[in-house]
Design a protein around this motif. Structure first.
Motif, PDB file in Angstrom:
ATOM      1  N   VAL A 118      -7.349  -9.754  -6.702  1.00 31.31           N
ATOM      2  CA  VAL A 118      -7.310  -8.956  -5.483  1.00 31.31           C
ATOM      3  C   VAL A 118      -6.864  -9.873  -4.344  1.00 31.31           C
ATOM      4  N   VAL A 119      -5.882  -9.404  -3.570  1.00 27.02           N
ATOM      5  CA  VAL A 119      -5.294 -10.206  -2.500  1.00 27.02           C
ATOM      6  C   VAL A 119      -5.304  -9.400  -1.203  1.00 27.02           C
ATOM      7  N   MET A 120      -5.712 -10.048  -0.115  1.00 26.06           N
ATOM      8  CA  MET A 120      -5.671  -9.435   1.210  1.00 26.06           C
ATOM      9  C   MET A 120      -4.310  -9.715   1.828  1.00 26.06           C
ATOM     10  N   ILE A 121      -3.622  -8.638   2.189  1.00 29.65           N
ATOM     11  CA  ILE A 121      -2.329  -8.751   2.858  1.00 29.65           C
ATOM     12  C   ILE A 121      -2.608  -8.580   4.355  1.00 29.65           C
ATOM     13  N   PRO A 122      -2.418  -9.621   5.173  1.00 26.58           N
ATOM     14  CA  PRO A 122      -2.759  -9.539   6.596  1.00 26.58           C
ATOM     15  C   PRO A 122      -1.827  -8.585   7.355  1.00 26.58           C
ATOM     16  N   PRO A 123      -2.244  -8.144   8.541  1.00 21.02           N
ATOM     17  CA  PRO A 123      -1.433  -7.209   9.326  1.00 21.02           C
ATOM     18  C   PRO A 123      -0.041  -7.736   9.676  1.00 21.02           C
ATOM     19  N   ASN A 124       0.134  -9.052   9.783  1.00 20.27           N
ATOM     20  CA  ASN A 124       1.470  -9.580  10.109  1.00 20.27           C
ATOM     21  C   ASN A 124       2.471  -9.376   8.971  1.00 20.27           C
ATOM     22  N   LEU A 125       2.003  -9.023   7.770  1.00 21.66           N
ATOM     23  CA  LEU A 125       2.899  -8.711   6.647  1.00 21.66           C
ATOM     24  C   LEU A 125       2.935  -7.203   6.374  1.00 21.66           C
ATOM     25  N   ALA A 126       2.470  -6.400   7.339  1.00 21.40           N
ATOM     26  CA  ALA A 126       2.390  -4.952   7.152  1.00 21.40           C
ATOM     27  C   ALA A 126       3.760  -4.294   7.000  1.00 21.40           C
ATOM     28  N   GLN A 127       4.823  -4.945   7.446  1.00 22.94           N
ATOM     29  CA  GLN A 127       6.159  -4.361   7.335  1.00 22.94           C
ATOM     30  C   GLN A 127       6.658  -4.319   5.889  1.00 22.94           C
ATOM     31  N   ILE A 128       6.008  -5.049   4.994  1.00 28.93           N
ATOM     32  CA  ILE A 128       6.404  -5.056   3.586  1.00 28.93           C
ATOM     33  C   ILE A 128       5.815  -3.819   2.911  1.00 28.93           C
ATOM     34  N   TYR A 129       6.662  -3.068   2.230  1.00 33.04           N
ATOM     35  CA  TYR A 129       6.225  -1.868   1.534  1.00 33.04           C
ATOM     36  C   TYR A 129       6.035  -2.213   0.056  1.00 33.04           C
ATOM     37  N   PHE A 130       4.794  -2.185  -0.404  1.00 37.81           N
ATOM     38  CA  PHE A 130       4.470  -2.545  -1.781  1.00 37.81           C
ATOM     39  C   PHE A 130       4.457  -1.296  -2.656  1.00 37.81           C
ATOM     40  N   THR A 131       5.160  -1.346  -3.769  1.00 37.51           N
ATOM     41  CA  THR A 131       5.186  -0.256  -4.738  1.00 37.51           C
ATOM     42  C   THR A 131       4.770  -0.808  -6.086  1.00 37.51           C
ATOM     43  N   LYS A 132       3.992  -0.024  -6.812  1.00 32.00           N
ATOM     44  CA  LYS A 132       3.494  -0.461  -8.125  1.00 32.00           C
ATOM     45  C   LYS A 132       4.655  -0.876  -9.026  1.00 32.00           C
ATOM     46  N   GLY A 133       4.486  -2.053  -9.639  1.00 32.58           N
ATOM     47  CA  GLY A 133       5.491  -2.568 -10.562  1.00 32.58           C
ATOM     48  C   GLY A 133       6.479  -3.541  -9.932  1.00 32.58           C
TER      49      GLY A 133
END
Length: 156
Positions: A118-133
C-alpha cells in the motif's frame, strides 16, 4: 647537334589519346572519395548525437542511484527501512481512496514481487491518473509507522 629553339618546334605538340582520360578519372575518384568521407562524417556525427542524448538521459535520471524496494524486508520489519528511499517498478492493483489534503491510498505490486504493498500518493502527484494494470516507476520512501510514500512517480 642542333639546339631546339621555340621556332623549330611544331605549333601543336603530339598528345597521347589517353592523356585526358587518366586525369579525368582521377578527378572523378577524388570526388567519390570526398563524398564517401562526407557521408561517413555525417553518419558518425549522427551516432554521436544519439549517444550523447541517451547518456544525458541516463545521467539525469534521479532514480538510477536508488536501490530497488525490498518487499520481503519491508514485510518482515518495516522499522529497519524507516526513512530510506527506494526505486520501484509499480503496477496498479487497486485504489483505496482519496482524502483532500492528504492524498490517495493505492495498492501496487512490484514487477519483481507479486505481493501487494500500500502506497500513499501525496496531493502534489494528484495530476497522475492511475488505472488498474498500468505500470509506473517511482521513488518510494518508508516513513514513520511503516507507511510507504511515493515522492515521485512516472508512467513506464
Amino acid at each position: 647537334m642542333q639546339a631546339n629553339h621555340p621556332s623549330d618546334q611544331p605549333e601543336d605538340p603530339i598528345l597521347s589519346p589517353f592523356s585526358d582520360t587518366e586525369g579525368h578519372s582521377l578527378r572523378r575518384e577524388r570526388r567519390k572519395g570526398g563524398a564517401t568521407w562526407i557521408a561517413v562524417g555525417i553518419l558518425l556525427a549522427l551516432v554521436l548525437v544519439i549517444g550523447v542524448f541517451f547518456l544525458f538521459r541516463y545521467l539525469n535520471d534521479p532514480l538510477r542511484t536508488l536501490e530497488p524496494f525490498p518487499v520481503t524486508k519491508y514485510l518482515e520489519s518495516y522499522k529497519a527501512l524507516a526513512g530510506s528511499k527506494f526505486r520501484a517498478n509499480l503496477r496498479v492493483e487497486n485504489d483505496l481512496g482519496w482524502k483532500d489534503g492528504v492524498g490517495r491510498l493505492m495498492v501496487f505490486t512490484l514487477r519483481e514481487d507479486p505481493r501487494p504493498i500500500v502506497v500513499m500518493i501525496p496531493p502534489n502527484l494528484a495530476q497522475i491518473y492511475f488505472t488498474k494494470g498500468q505500470s509506473y516507476e517511482g521513488e518510494l520512501e518508508v516513513k514513520e509507522g511503516g507507511l510507504i510514500y511515493a515522492n515521485s512517480c512516472r508512467k513506464n
